[in-house]
Structures are given as structure tokens and as C-alpha cells.
Design an enzyme around this catalytic site. Sequence first.
Site, PDB file in Angstrom:
ATOM      1  N   GLU A 189       0.862  -1.184   0.000  1.00 44.24           N
ATOM      2  CA  GLU A 189       0.000   0.000   0.000  1.00 44.24           C
ATOM      3  C   GLU A 189       0.896   1.230   0.000  1.00 44.24           C
ATOM      4  O   GLU A 189       1.769   1.368   0.848  1.00 44.24           O
ATOM      5  CB  GLU A 189      -0.915  -0.004   1.227  1.00 44.24           C
ATOM      6  CG  GLU A 189      -1.602   1.311   1.545  1.00 44.24           C
ATOM      7  CD  GLU A 189      -2.465   1.833   0.408  1.00 44.24           C
ATOM      8  OE1 GLU A 189      -2.298   3.019   0.066  1.00 44.24           O
ATOM      9  OE2 GLU A 189      -3.282   1.055  -0.139  1.00 44.24           O
ATOM     10  N   ARG A 191     -16.261   5.120   7.320  1.00 39.46           N
ATOM     11  CA  ARG A 191     -15.397   4.425   6.371  1.00 39.46           C
ATOM     12  C   ARG A 191     -14.035   4.145   6.988  1.00 39.46           C
ATOM     13  O   ARG A 191     -13.483   3.051   6.841  1.00 39.46           O
ATOM     14  CB  ARG A 191     -15.229   5.255   5.095  1.00 39.46           C
ATOM     15  CG  ARG A 191     -14.441   4.558   3.996  1.00 39.46           C
ATOM     16  CD  ARG A 191     -14.263   5.468   2.788  1.00 39.46           C
ATOM     17  NE  ARG A 191     -13.723   4.734   1.650  1.00 39.46           N
ATOM     18  CZ  ARG A 191     -12.441   4.457   1.451  1.00 39.46           C
ATOM     19  NH1 ARG A 191     -11.549   4.846   2.350  1.00 39.46           N
ATOM     20  NH2 ARG A 191     -12.046   3.791   0.384  1.00 39.46           N
ATOM     21  N   ARG A 212     -17.667  15.219   0.603  1.00 39.93           N
ATOM     22  CA  ARG A 212     -17.806  14.353   1.774  1.00 39.93           C
ATOM     23  C   ARG A 212     -16.954  14.894   2.914  1.00 39.93           C
ATOM     24  O   ARG A 212     -15.841  15.376   2.692  1.00 39.93           O
ATOM     25  CB  ARG A 212     -17.349  12.931   1.460  1.00 39.93           C
ATOM     26  CG  ARG A 212     -17.918  12.300   0.203  1.00 39.93           C
ATOM     27  CD  ARG A 212     -17.112  11.058  -0.151  1.00 39.93           C
ATOM     28  NE  ARG A 212     -17.436  10.514  -1.448  1.00 39.93           N
ATOM     29  CZ  ARG A 212     -18.333   9.559  -1.667  1.00 39.93           C
ATOM     30  NH1 ARG A 212     -19.003   9.053  -0.650  1.00 39.93           N
ATOM     31  NH2 ARG A 212     -18.560   9.110  -2.883  1.00 39.93           N
ATOM     32  N   ASP A 233     -12.833  -1.039  -7.539  1.00 37.32           N
ATOM     33  CA  ASP A 233     -13.049   0.160  -8.343  1.00 37.32           C
ATOM     34  C   ASP A 233     -12.085   0.265  -9.515  1.00 37.32           C
ATOM     35  O   ASP A 233     -12.371   0.951 -10.500  1.00 37.32           O
ATOM     36  CB  ASP A 233     -12.907   1.409  -7.472  1.00 37.32           C
ATOM     37  CG  ASP A 233     -14.127   1.662  -6.613  1.00 37.32           C
ATOM     38  OD1 ASP A 233     -15.169   1.016  -6.856  1.00 37.32           O
ATOM     39  OD2 ASP A 233     -14.054   2.505  -5.698  1.00 37.32           O
ATOM     40  N   ALA A 291     -17.724  -0.706  -1.857  1.00 35.33           N
ATOM     41  CA  ALA A 291     -16.944  -1.584  -0.980  1.00 35.33           C
ATOM     42  C   ALA A 291     -17.530  -2.984  -0.943  1.00 35.33           C
ATOM     43  O   ALA A 291     -16.791  -3.982  -0.900  1.00 35.33           O
ATOM     44  CB  ALA A 291     -16.889  -0.999   0.424  1.00 35.33           C
TER      45      ALA A 291
END
Length: 433
Positions: free
Chosen positions: A45, A117, A195, A314, A327
Site C-alpha cells: 500500500e 469508512r 464528503r 473500483d 466496498a
Amino acid sequence: MAIDASGAAAPNSSGITVIIVGLGPTGLAAAIECHRRGHKVICFERNPKSYRLGDLINVTGNAARVLQGWGNGSVINDLQAFQCNLDTLEVYDETGDLKLSAPYNANQAKDNYMLRRSRLLDIFLQHLKNLDVDIHLGTEVTDYWETESSAGVTVGGKRIAADCVVVADGVHSKGRPQVSAEPFDLPSTDGTAFRAFFHASEIAQDPEASWILQDAGEGDCFKTFYGKGLVMMLGTAENHEYIFWSCGSKENVLAQSSAVAQVLDLIGDWPVSKRLAPLISKTPSDNCLDQTLFTRSPLNKWVSRKGRMIVLGDAAHPFLPHAGQGANQGIEDAAVLALCLQIAGKDDVPLALRVTEKLRYQRVAAIQKRGVEARDQSLSVDWENGGFTKKLTLYPAWLHDQDCIKQVYEEFDKAVAAVTKGHECTFGGIPVD
């Protein structure tokens, strides 16, 4: 390879090594599911920690079925502990007039968990760490490669090999072009989403903004305001410890300077803005994001030429947020891939990846279409003529009752025939006309 009643296998028992790039919901789920199925997992990541920004995420029954097998139920228990404590969902018009109040019980909503989230990612990542999986945060993958017998990535100039590579690095995927030669244009949908999430202490001492904490009472609240071409949602989470809001516009109106200022401008002519603006204006600037919304049909080719790399989530099939499934479908992708690898075995890894694509494509395409319909519904409210001009079934059985793991067991052979013999097949998990 010994497999218990839940389908779990002993760690590293399959002989298959899987590299996963990207640790959002899809990548984390892929890592956990691959470990459960006995595969060795190596994760990369590029961010030093899981992605934090966003608002609420809703884990629906179709994905929760996968999570039930994690940690002997401990992950589901964590979702239950941190889900929003709601008793009603409220809908208002732009004047602030209450139009609908629907009962909601977070503890009785079957397999449906609404939570932050970032909390979901924390729960997944902590569970993955508990499995002692090889995780590399803050690590950039610079290249992808494959041969007939292996695939891998390049990190810091070093080539790392595995049996297959999973690219799950999101809608703006850097790995996708190296897996699929198919162009992946992202035409805007003439829509924008804003958001935000922040701690309730930001508004607690402001009487003009803290009204939402009083409305939440001992639990949480969730309010949606619909106007022409605009929808605003706001509320609280984790027993009013956090504030969230989101704003969706049918126009492309990305903020030039401040996302908060842009939202205040969008709702400026709403009579209820006098109530909403003090709360929104308290949002810390680094706790708000704006996004152009994209939709398109799924990538036609998820699997690389030699069958050793696959794009999931995605990166393969972006959803509009109105679908409420981004998700959830990433979690389904992960579960299907891990099980297909377990069934096919080390000698047939390319087949497993191609079967995964076959089993998933029709379903995600149908859900993408539903997302567009849901967007059109939410942005075409006309209160003077009865409210919603279009109405969708809230929880259609084909979507929320789907068991993706059961589907693999039932349709694996059919998908193999589709891959190896070119058979045209219709798979489960799609609406029946």
C-alpha cells in the site's frame, strides 16, 4: 490441503502466493480471504496508513456474509460495536420541512452495518495484522511483470515474485494499464460529491451548530435534504462522537479553493441553509474532499494476457456512490477470487483468475446500472409533484440476498466452460426480467 467446515484452510497450505497492491476495502478483503483459503499473501500500500477521508459506508448483507467467516465472528462483532446507533432515518425538503421519518434499528437491521469508512478500514487492517500477513505500508509499486509461471511487482528496484498479482488500487489505478491493454476512459457523469467527517468537539460549543448533537440524543441521527439537482446528508456516528455530511450535485462543480465554501454556495438559496450552514462551516479544511463522479461499464478484460494478474474493485468497475455497493462489491470480488484459487489449485492459477472475471462481470455491470438509476432518482425530487419522480426497490433480493461464495461452488464449472470453450453463459446475482 485441509479445509474446515467454514471453508478456511491452514495458513500457506495451498502453495499459492498472492501479491495484493492497494489496501482499500477491496485489497484488505482480498488479503484476508486469500489467507483464509490457505494462500500466502504479500501486501503493498503506497500510503503509510489506510485512507481516512470519506463519510459513512454501509456494509450490506451480500458482503456481510463474507465477513461472517472472519475471526470466528470477531470482525462482525466489531462492526456491530461501531455501527451508527439510529432509531429513525429522516427526509426533508430544502425548506427544512420533514417529509418522511422511517424507523431504523441498528441492532435489528439484518446484516446491514452503517459506520465510518475509516473505522471499517481500521477494523479490516487490524484483523489482517492479527493474521501475521506480510504487509508493506508506505511502499510504492513501480512496475508489474508476468511470465508463464509467475507474476510479480517491482518495489524499490527489487523484483518480488508470486503466483499471481491482484491490482486493487482504486478508480485511478496505476497498475490497471499494465494488466489490461484496454483503454479505461472515465467520462464525468455531470455530478460531484463532497464528503466530510470530523469530531463532534468542533461544534460542541457552538449553539448554532450543535443542534445536531441534541437531535442525536443518546444515540445518532441521519438526515437527508432533497432539493432540485442537489441532495445533502448529514448526521452523527459512534453515539454522536463524530459528525458527517455529504453533498451530491448533478453538476460538475469541483471546488476551486474550499470544498466547504463550495457546498455553502450550493445550498445558499435553500431556506434550511440557515440551519445547516453553521454546522458545515465548522468542518476542518483537511477533513473534507470533493470528487467528480464517474461511471462506465466494467473493464472488459480484468485479467492479463498470461493470466497471472487481475484487476479488482473500483479499478475494474467503479460505482457511483448512489449504488451503495462500492466496498460491498469489492468484498465480493475478493471472496470469489480467493475461493476460485483454492478450487483451481496452484497448477491452474490463470484459470482461477479468468473464472473470477466471468463470475463477477455480469453482476457488477447490473449494479453499475442501478447506481445510475439511483442517482437519477435522488437528483430529480420534485416536492411540488409528489416527491420522487422515480422509485427503486430499496433492498432488491437479487442484490442483497446474493451469496457470492455459494455461487462459486454452484457455477464454477459453468464458468470454466465459458473460459475454455467460449460458451455464452448467464450467471447468478443479476436481476431477472
